[in-house]
Design an enzyme around this catalytic site. Structure first.
Site, PDB file in Angstrom:
ATOM      1  N   ASP A  23       0.870  -1.182   0.000  1.00 21.64           N
ATOM      2  CA  ASP A  23       0.000   0.000   0.000  1.00 21.64           C
ATOM      3  C   ASP A  23       0.904   1.229   0.000  1.00 21.64           C
ATOM      4  O   ASP A  23       2.066   1.150   0.412  1.00 21.64           O
ATOM      5  CB  ASP A  23      -0.900   0.000   1.250  1.00 21.64           C
ATOM      6  CG  ASP A  23      -2.164   0.827   1.053  1.00 21.64           C
ATOM      7  OD1 ASP A  23      -3.252   0.235   0.952  1.00 21.64           O
ATOM      8  OD2 ASP A  23      -2.055   2.069   0.980  1.00 21.64           O
ATOM      9  N   THR A  50     -12.196   2.024  -6.140  1.00 20.83           N
ATOM     10  CA  THR A  50     -12.924   2.366  -7.377  1.00 20.83           C
ATOM     11  C   THR A  50     -14.085   3.291  -6.990  1.00 20.83           C
ATOM     12  O   THR A  50     -15.243   2.898  -7.049  1.00 20.83           O
ATOM     13  CB  THR A  50     -13.464   1.097  -8.081  1.00 20.83           C
ATOM     14  OG1 THR A  50     -14.183   0.316  -7.111  1.00 20.83           O
ATOM     15  CG2 THR A  50     -12.372   0.270  -8.684  1.00 20.83           C
ATOM     16  N   LEU A 110     -17.274 -10.261  -0.726  1.00 19.66           N
ATOM     17  CA  LEU A 110     -17.085 -10.187   0.731  1.00 19.66           C
ATOM     18  C   LEU A 110     -18.034  -9.159   1.322  1.00 19.66           C
ATOM     19  O   LEU A 110     -18.022  -8.003   0.909  1.00 19.66           O
ATOM     20  CB  LEU A 110     -15.651  -9.763   1.055  1.00 19.66           C
ATOM     21  CG  LEU A 110     -14.521 -10.480   0.305  1.00 19.66           C
ATOM     22  CD1 LEU A 110     -13.184  -9.829   0.632  1.00 19.66           C
ATOM     23  CD2 LEU A 110     -14.505 -11.957   0.681  1.00 19.66           C
ATOM     24  N   CYS A 155     -20.726  -0.277  -1.149  1.00 16.00           N
ATOM     25  CA  CYS A 155     -20.852  -1.070  -2.383  1.00 16.00           C
ATOM     26  C   CYS A 155     -22.193  -0.929  -3.097  1.00 16.00           C
ATOM     27  O   CYS A 155     -22.229  -0.584  -4.278  1.00 16.00           O
ATOM     28  CB  CYS A 155     -20.594  -2.536  -2.066  1.00 16.00           C
ATOM     29  SG  CYS A 155     -19.022  -2.782  -1.238  1.00 16.00           S
ATOM     30  N   LYS A 194     -24.395  -0.605   8.696  1.00 19.02           N
ATOM     31  CA  LYS A 194     -25.050  -1.815   9.212  1.00 19.02           C
ATOM     32  C   LYS A 194     -24.293  -2.202  10.475  1.00 19.02           C
ATOM     33  O   LYS A 194     -23.271  -1.575  10.803  1.00 19.02           O
ATOM     34  CB  LYS A 194     -24.996  -2.956   8.181  1.00 19.02           C
ATOM     35  CG  LYS A 194     -23.573  -3.393   7.834  1.00 19.02           C
ATOM     36  CD  LYS A 194     -23.553  -4.616   6.921  1.00 19.02           C
ATOM     37  CE  LYS A 194     -22.129  -5.060   6.643  1.00 19.02           C
ATOM     38  NZ  LYS A 194     -22.034  -6.231   5.791  1.00 19.02           N
TER      39      LYS A 194
HETATM   40  C1  UGA Z   1     -22.067  -6.123  -0.193  1.00 18.01           C
HETATM   41  C2  UGA Z   1     -22.377  -7.533  -0.697  1.00 18.01           C
HETATM   42  O1  UGA Z   1     -23.267  -8.187   0.216  1.00 18.01           O
HETATM   43  C3  UGA Z   1     -21.106  -8.360  -0.846  1.00 18.01           C
HETATM   44  O2  UGA Z   1     -21.422  -9.626  -1.407  1.00 18.01           O
HETATM   45  C4  UGA Z   1     -20.167  -7.609  -1.785  1.00 18.01           C
HETATM   46  O3  UGA Z   1     -18.963  -8.320  -1.970  1.00 18.01           O
HETATM   47  C5  UGA Z   1     -19.871  -6.259  -1.191  1.00 18.01           C
HETATM   48  O4  UGA Z   1     -21.098  -5.522  -1.061  1.00 18.01           O
HETATM   49  C6  UGA Z   1     -18.923  -5.555  -2.122  1.00 18.01           C
HETATM   50  O5  UGA Z   1     -19.308  -5.255  -3.249  1.00 18.01           O
HETATM   51  O6  UGA Z   1     -17.730  -5.417  -1.798  1.00 18.01           O
HETATM   52  P1  UGA Z   1     -21.620  -5.011   2.183  1.00 18.01           P
HETATM   53  O7  UGA Z   1     -21.505  -3.698   1.478  1.00 18.01           O
HETATM   54  O8  UGA Z   1     -20.635  -5.326   3.242  1.00 18.01           O
HETATM   55  O9  UGA Z   1     -21.553  -6.225   1.124  1.00 18.01           O
HETATM   56  O10 UGA Z   1     -23.072  -4.984   2.795  1.00 18.01           O
HETATM   57  P2  UGA Z   1     -24.328  -5.970   2.990  1.00 18.01           P
HETATM   58  O11 UGA Z   1     -24.164  -6.790   4.214  1.00 18.01           O
HETATM   59  O12 UGA Z   1     -24.656  -6.687   1.748  1.00 18.01           O
HETATM   60  O13 UGA Z   1     -25.466  -4.874   3.290  1.00 18.01           O
HETATM   61  C7  UGA Z   1     -25.739  -3.833   2.337  1.00 18.01           C
HETATM   62  C8  UGA Z   1     -26.888  -2.984   2.832  1.00 18.01           C
HETATM   63  O14 UGA Z   1     -28.105  -3.736   2.822  1.00 18.01           O
HETATM   64  C9  UGA Z   1     -26.726  -2.477   4.257  1.00 18.01           C
HETATM   65  O15 UGA Z   1     -27.170  -1.139   4.342  1.00 18.01           O
HETATM   66  C10 UGA Z   1     -27.615  -3.418   5.067  1.00 18.01           C
HETATM   67  O16 UGA Z   1     -28.078  -2.882   6.278  1.00 18.01           O
HETATM   68  C11 UGA Z   1     -28.743  -3.658   4.082  1.00 18.01           C
HETATM   69  N1  UGA Z   1     -29.517  -4.898   4.359  1.00 18.01           N
HETATM   70  C12 UGA Z   1     -28.952  -6.109   4.176  1.00 18.01           C
HETATM   71  C13 UGA Z   1     -30.830  -4.790   4.754  1.00 18.01           C
HETATM   72  O17 UGA Z   1     -31.387  -3.672   4.922  1.00 18.01           O
HETATM   73  N2  UGA Z   1     -31.548  -5.933   4.972  1.00 18.01           N
HETATM   74  C14 UGA Z   1     -31.018  -7.168   4.796  1.00 18.01           C
HETATM   75  O18 UGA Z   1     -31.758  -8.188   4.974  1.00 18.01           O
HETATM   76  C15 UGA Z   1     -29.685  -7.266   4.390  1.00 18.01           C
END
Ligand code: UGA
Length: 425
Positions: free
Chosen positions: A31, A87, A149, A256, A317
């Site tokens: 990095d 990105t 992830l 993401c 979250k």
């Molecule tokens: C997300 C994807 O789940 C991963 O598979 C992906 O690799 C990652 O983006 C990425 O592109 O790097 P992440 O951003 O860590 O992962 O978040 P999530 O756990 O998927 O949650 C995304 C949003 O959806 C949060 O605001 C969460 O609170 C919301 N959410 C999720 C809900 O409101 N309800 C649910 O049942 C699940």
């Protein structure tokens, strides 16, 4: 075991490097952030991520995980180099690939003959082809190997993935990358570059759309006396729908979903296709955040001015300290605009935050809720369930509870004296 370089020590790079070292590979993570690398050399992780500290420190101890400053110090002896660079989004929704272009530029002459350059970050379709073009190296293979992830579960997602996607323009390049994951028991899907890139964007956009659908149905439940939790369970048993990503919330966010959905919509526009379903999904999520804020405002006693709103949860979250594109902060922005006093508590946030300086951050949930006219739960931290809600009900000025994650049970909260509003319940 392979000699691997990982360029970029952010969420993706650090998890990738540490997990590959756990699989027995010899990994060097690079990095340009000197302080970050020095901290990592001491085994200190720069963000909250379960299990990551253990595997980073075990990699350092076994000497198969090293941290260096500058990509060139990692790549020159590596057979495989993973690009895990930022990105960020541009204002028009497109993806800023300048970090990528600079990174590729830096290492293009240094990669050893027969090396494989693997892209793990989320990029627009066509990026692998343009990297290949920029490299000007016929002896270096380019492969797209997107990450899936989720923050808070990243180590588990890497070591026990639902699938591994490898996009290559020659089957032998894909086979070499697949070999790196030989110890992982998961289906491996080999595709062309473009499909691999589109799989990643599609997965995030699809999940975002699923969540928007659930948030819309939750709103309908509120107007029809149905219960979203029953409805979600009822549809989730259907394997064609699936039981996950059916929890309503204040709106989806994070580093993401918003960026990737906008990027995919932009890609579609550029390709001459008006992807209205996705455009509407993005727009409906914005409206849902506003609707969530309205719920909080409607709970406030109308006659009094300058009321105190207590908010639990600031990150996007639970399970992370990541504040990027947090719907919790978006909701609070709407509330600040109404000239209320806002006090927030989050298990991972101990100081005032630049994203919303008007919000006073408390490190104790009770002090946060004291004398408040309404308490809004914005993330689903299990810690919140450990709080003595009977005491919270007593110390609030008016025990009004808006539970945007359905973390608490309505009957129990009403017994404690709260006026309770959940999402779709
Ligand atoms: C997300 C994807 O789940 C991963 O598979 C992906 O690799 C990652 O983006 C990425 O592109 O790097 P992440 O951003 O860590 O992962 O978040 P999530 O756990 O998927 O949650 C995304 C949003 O959806 C949060 O605001 C969460 O609170 C919301 N959410 C999720 C809900 O409101 N309800 C649910 O049942 C699940």
């Amino acid at each position: 075991m392979a000699e691997i370089a990982v360029i970029g020590a952010g969420y993706v790079g650090l998890t990738t490097g540490a997990c590959l070292s756990q699989l027995g590979h010899d990994v060097t993570v690079a990095d340009i952030d000197i302080l970050r690398i020095e901290a990592l050399q001491r085994g200190e992780i720069p963000f909250v991520e379960p299990q990551l500290s253990e595997i980073v420190n075990s990699g350092i101890r076994s000497n198969n995980l090293k941290f260096v400053i500058g990509a060139e110090n990692a790549c020159k002896n590596a057979e495989f180099s993973f690009l895990c660079l930022p990105t960020p989004p541009n204002d028009d929704g497109s993806t800023d690939l300048s970090f990528f272009q600079i990174g590729v530029e830096e290492i293009s002459d240094l990669l050893p003959p027969n090396a494989v350059l693997i892209n793990k970050s989320t990029v627009p379709v066509g990026t692998a082809a343009s990297i290949k073009n920029q490299l000007q190296r016929t002896d270096v293979a380019v492969v797209s190997n997107p990450e899936f992830l989720a923050e808070g579960n990243a180590v588990n997602d890497f070591l026990k993935p639902s699938r591994i996607v490898i996009g290559a323009d020659a089957p032998e390049d894909a086979a070499r990358v697949a070999e790196l994951y030989a110890k992982i028991d998961a289906p491996i899907l080999t595709t062309g570059w473009e499909s691999a890139e589109l799989i990643k964007h599609t997965a995030n956009a699809f999940l975002a759309m699923k969540l928007t659908f659930v948030n819309e149905i939750a709103t309908l439940c509120e107007r029809t006396d149905a219960d979203i939790q029953d409805v979600a369970m009822g549809i989730g048993y259907d394997p064609r729908i699936g039981a996950s990503y059916l929890n309503p919330g204040p709106g989806w966010g994070g580093s993401c979903f918003p960026k990737d959905s906008s990027s995919l919509a932009f890609i579609a526009r550029e390709a001459g296709f008006n992807f209205t379903l996705l455009e509407h999904t993005i727009d409906l999520n914005r409206k849902h955040v506003e609707r969530t804020a309205m719920k909080v405002l409607e709970m406030l006693p109308q006659e009094i001015h300058n009321q105190k709103i207590a908010a639990w949860g600031l990150t996007f979250k639970a399970g992370t300290d990541d504040l990027r594109s947090s719907p919790a902060i978006d909701v609070l922005h709407h509330l600040v605009a109404e000239e209320n006093r806002i006090c927030a508590y989050d298990p991972t946030v101990t100081q005032q935050i630049a994203q919303i300086p008007e919000v006073h951050v408390e490190t104790d949930p009770y002090i946060c809720a004291e004398n408040a006219d309404v308490l809004v739960i914005l993330t689903e931290w299990e810690e919140f369930k450990e709080v003595d809600m009977a005491r919270i009900s007593e110390i609030m000025k008016s025990p009004n509870l808006v539970d945007t994650r359905n973390l608490f049970n309505r009957e129990q909260m009403e017994k404690l004296g709260f006026t309770y509003l959940g999402m779709g319940v």
